[in-house]
Design an enzyme around this catalytic site. Sequence first.
Site, PDB file in Angstrom:
ATOM      1  N   ASP B  10     -43.440   6.098   8.978  1.00 56.97           N
ATOM      2  CA  ASP B  10     -43.575   7.526   8.683  1.00 56.97           C
ATOM      3  C   ASP B  10     -44.846   8.011   9.375  1.00 56.97           C
ATOM      4  O   ASP B  10     -45.689   7.197   9.758  1.00 56.97           O
ATOM      5  CB  ASP B  10     -43.685   7.730   7.157  1.00 56.97           C
ATOM      6  CG  ASP B  10     -43.884   9.190   6.793  1.00 56.97           C
ATOM      7  OD1 ASP B  10     -43.175  10.039   7.360  1.00 56.97           O
ATOM      8  OD2 ASP B  10     -44.751   9.492   5.950  1.00 56.97           O
ATOM      9  N   SER B  11     -44.991   9.319   9.502  1.00 58.26           N
ATOM     10  CA  SER B  11     -46.225   9.857  10.077  1.00 58.26           C
ATOM     11  C   SER B  11     -47.411   9.656   9.137  1.00 58.26           C
ATOM     12  O   SER B  11     -48.550   9.878   9.533  1.00 58.26           O
ATOM     13  CB  SER B  11     -46.050  11.335  10.391  1.00 58.26           C
ATOM     14  OG  SER B  11     -45.692  12.033   9.220  1.00 58.26           O
ATOM     15  N   CYS B  73     -39.587   9.570   8.269  1.00 57.03           N
ATOM     16  CA  CYS B  73     -40.292  10.822   8.560  1.00 57.03           C
ATOM     17  C   CYS B  73     -39.261  11.856   8.995  1.00 57.03           C
ATOM     18  O   CYS B  73     -38.442  11.588   9.877  1.00 57.03           O
ATOM     19  CB  CYS B  73     -41.296  10.562   9.679  1.00 57.03           C
ATOM     20  SG  CYS B  73     -42.009  12.035  10.418  1.00 57.03           S
ATOM     21  N   ASN B  74     -39.288  13.036   8.359  1.00 54.47           N
ATOM     22  CA  ASN B  74     -38.298  14.056   8.686  1.00 54.47           C
ATOM     23  C   ASN B  74     -38.405  14.509  10.139  1.00 54.47           C
ATOM     24  O   ASN B  74     -37.399  14.639  10.829  1.00 54.47           O
ATOM     25  CB  ASN B  74     -38.458  15.254   7.747  1.00 54.47           C
ATOM     26  CG  ASN B  74     -37.799  14.998   6.403  1.00 54.47           C
ATOM     27  OD1 ASN B  74     -36.593  15.019   6.300  1.00 54.47           O
ATOM     28  ND2 ASN B  74     -38.603  14.708   5.398  1.00 54.47           N
ATOM     29  N   GLU B 152     -50.494  15.357  -3.091  1.00 53.45           N
ATOM     30  CA  GLU B 152     -51.597  14.459  -2.734  1.00 53.45           C
ATOM     31  C   GLU B 152     -52.780  14.579  -3.694  1.00 53.45           C
ATOM     32  O   GLU B 152     -53.567  13.646  -3.836  1.00 53.45           O
ATOM     33  CB  GLU B 152     -52.018  14.695  -1.277  1.00 53.45           C
ATOM     34  CG  GLU B 152     -50.877  14.360  -0.316  1.00 53.45           C
ATOM     35  CD  GLU B 152     -51.300  13.997   1.094  1.00 53.45           C
ATOM     36  OE1 GLU B 152     -52.469  14.205   1.453  1.00 53.45           O
ATOM     37  OE2 GLU B 152     -50.436  13.488   1.839  1.00 53.45           O
ATOM     38  N   CYS B 184     -38.618  16.994   2.472  1.00 48.55           N
ATOM     39  CA  CYS B 184     -39.940  16.484   2.844  1.00 48.55           C
ATOM     40  C   CYS B 184     -40.177  15.262   1.978  1.00 48.55           C
ATOM     41  O   CYS B 184     -39.896  15.291   0.774  1.00 48.55           O
ATOM     42  CB  CYS B 184     -41.022  17.539   2.584  1.00 48.55           C
ATOM     43  SG  CYS B 184     -42.707  16.889   2.659  1.00 48.55           S
ATOM     44  N   HIS B 186     -42.622  14.019   0.629  1.00 54.17           N
ATOM     45  CA  HIS B 186     -43.511  14.150  -0.535  1.00 54.17           C
ATOM     46  C   HIS B 186     -42.792  14.722  -1.767  1.00 54.17           C
ATOM     47  O   HIS B 186     -43.242  14.533  -2.890  1.00 54.17           O
ATOM     48  CB  HIS B 186     -44.674  15.093  -0.217  1.00 54.17           C
ATOM     49  CG  HIS B 186     -45.803  14.474   0.537  1.00 54.17           C
ATOM     50  ND1 HIS B 186     -45.670  14.018   1.825  1.00 54.17           N
ATOM     51  CD2 HIS B 186     -47.102  14.254   0.202  1.00 54.17           C
ATOM     52  CE1 HIS B 186     -46.841  13.544   2.241  1.00 54.17           C
ATOM     53  NE2 HIS B 186     -47.726  13.664   1.279  1.00 54.17           N
TER      54      HIS B 186
END
Lengths: 270, 270
Positions: B10-11, B73-74, B152, B184, B186
Site C-alpha cells: 500500500d502507499s 492501495c486504491n 489516524e 479508501c 482507512h
Amino acid sequence: MDNRPIGVFDSGIGGLTVLKEIMEQLPDEDIIYFGDTARIPYGTRSKETVIKYSFQCIKFLLSKNIKAIVVACNTASAIALDEAVKAFDIPIIGVIEPGAKAALSSTKNKKIGVIGTSGTINSEAYQTRIRNMDKSMEVIGVSCPLFVQIVEEGWEDTDIAKMTAEKYLLDLKEHNVDTLVLGCTHYPILRYTLSKVMGDNVTLVNPAFETAKAVKEMLREKNLLNNKKIEEKPTYSFYVSDDPEKFRRIGGNFLRKEIRNIQKVDIENL
Amino acid sequence: MDNRPIGVFDSGIGGLTVLKEIMEQLPDEDIIYFGDTARIPYGTRSKETVIKYSFQCIKFLLSKNIKAIVVACNTASAIALDEAVKAFDIPIIGVIEPGAKAALSSTKNKKIGVIGTSGTINSEAYQTRIRNMDKSMEVIGVSCPLFVQIVEEGWEDTDIAKMTAEKYLLDLKEHNVDTLVLGCTHYPILRYTLSKVMGDNVTLVNPAFETAKAVKEMLREKNLLNNKKIEEKPTYSFYVSDDPEKFRRIGGNFLRKEIRNIQKVDIENL
C-alpha cells in the site's frame, strides 16, 4: 529602488496566506508565486529532498528575474533556508525566524504554544529557535493534522472546526500559555475559531504577517522597494507544479479573491 | 500447495485493513506487508509515477519469494494493476474490482454511493468499473478528505467523526443510495459511525473484506493455499520506506494488536 518582482514559494497552497500579507503590507510590489503542489507535503521528506526541492523552486523563481525570495513554507524554512542563503546571491527570508521573534516579544509569562503539522512540530523548528533566543522560555508544540483539511474544505467557521480546536488546544490551555504561534501557513484562516477557543488573554502570532513585515523592512534597508507610480496596479503571477484547478478553487478562499493567471510548470525537468 | 508468503503493499498504513481481513479469512497464510510511507500519498501523483512506484513495491516483494501479490492501495489498483498483471508473472489482485462487484450484488435500487479520497473519487475508478459491469447503475462519488486524518488520530467514534460524516454523506442520503462503497482503505475503521449516519437500510461494502475473499478464492483455485500444520502460527513481516515509529503507533489501531518486526527499506535505491 528596484521594480523587479518579489518571488514567493511554498510546497503548495498554504503560502498564499503569506502572499496575502505581503500584498497588504507592500501594495506596490509585483509578486511571482510558485506552489509546488505536485510534491506536497514537504514535511514527510528527507532533509536532502527538501533542500533539493527548495533549490529547484528558487532556481525557477530566479529565472523570472526577481529581486528577493520569500520561503513561505515552514518545512523549507526550517530545513533549507540556511543552505539557500549560502548558495544564492539574493536576499532570502523564511517564515520561522519572524514568527519566533514575534512570539518572544509577545509573551509575558514565558509560556508559548506552537501549533503546526506533525512535520513542523516534530522538527522542533520553532521550539528550538525560540529557546535559542531565550533559554528561560517554556515552549509547547502540538501538531494539529486535521486543521489543514478543515481549511481546505472551507469549514473554518463550523462546529467541527471549533470542536477539533478544543480537542487539540486543551493541553495548551491547561499549560496556561499566553502566546500561540500559528506554525502552519494554513492556520491563519482559522484564527477566529482559534482565538475563540484560546480566549482573549492569549495572543495569536501569525508568522505570515510577521514575515511580510520583515520583507518590507529588508527591502527598505537595502533600498529595493518598488517606486511604481501610484495609479499603476501591481502584477501577481501564479505557477504550480500540478493541476491548477484545485489551486484556483481553494486558493480563492485564502486570498479572498479570484486567482487568475495560473500556469503549470514541470519543476522536475526545468 | 504453496507455503510461501503472500505479499501485500500500500502507499502507507491504510492497507493494514486489507491485511487484517486476509489474516482473518486466511489464518494459515504468512504475509509480508510493504507500506510506501515515504512517498504517500499516491493519489496526487502522475500516472507514470504511480506505475513506477507500484512496480518498485512489487519488485521488493518479489525479492522476498512470495506466491501472490495484493495491491491494497486504491490509487495503485486503479492505475497500475493492469500494467502490473501484464509485466509480472505472478497472481496480482487489487481492491477495486472486488469492491465494485460486491456493490453490484448488494444494491436493489441501483443507486450506489462511493466515498474515498479526492484522488480516488476524481479518478472515477469505482464509478467507471461499476458502470462498465452494468450501465443502468447510478453511482455517486463523494470525496471525504477529513476521514483519513480522523482515523489516524484515533477519533473514529467521536462527535467530530459523526458530524463530519453527516456533512459528507448528506448528498448520498438525499439521493437515497442503498449501498455505500468504502473506497479508501482507512474507512473500514469508521464503519460504525458511517453506518449510524447512513441508517440501517444502507449496506456498507468494504473492499478490504471483498479483496481477502477474492484472494482466498484465487489461492484455492490455483492450488496455492498454505498447508501449514494446525499448531504452527503464521508469520507477519512489515516493511516501510519511512520512519517505522508512526507506522507502529497508528498501525496498532488498524490491526487492533501491536505491530512488531517493522523494518525500514530504501525503496528508491533497491
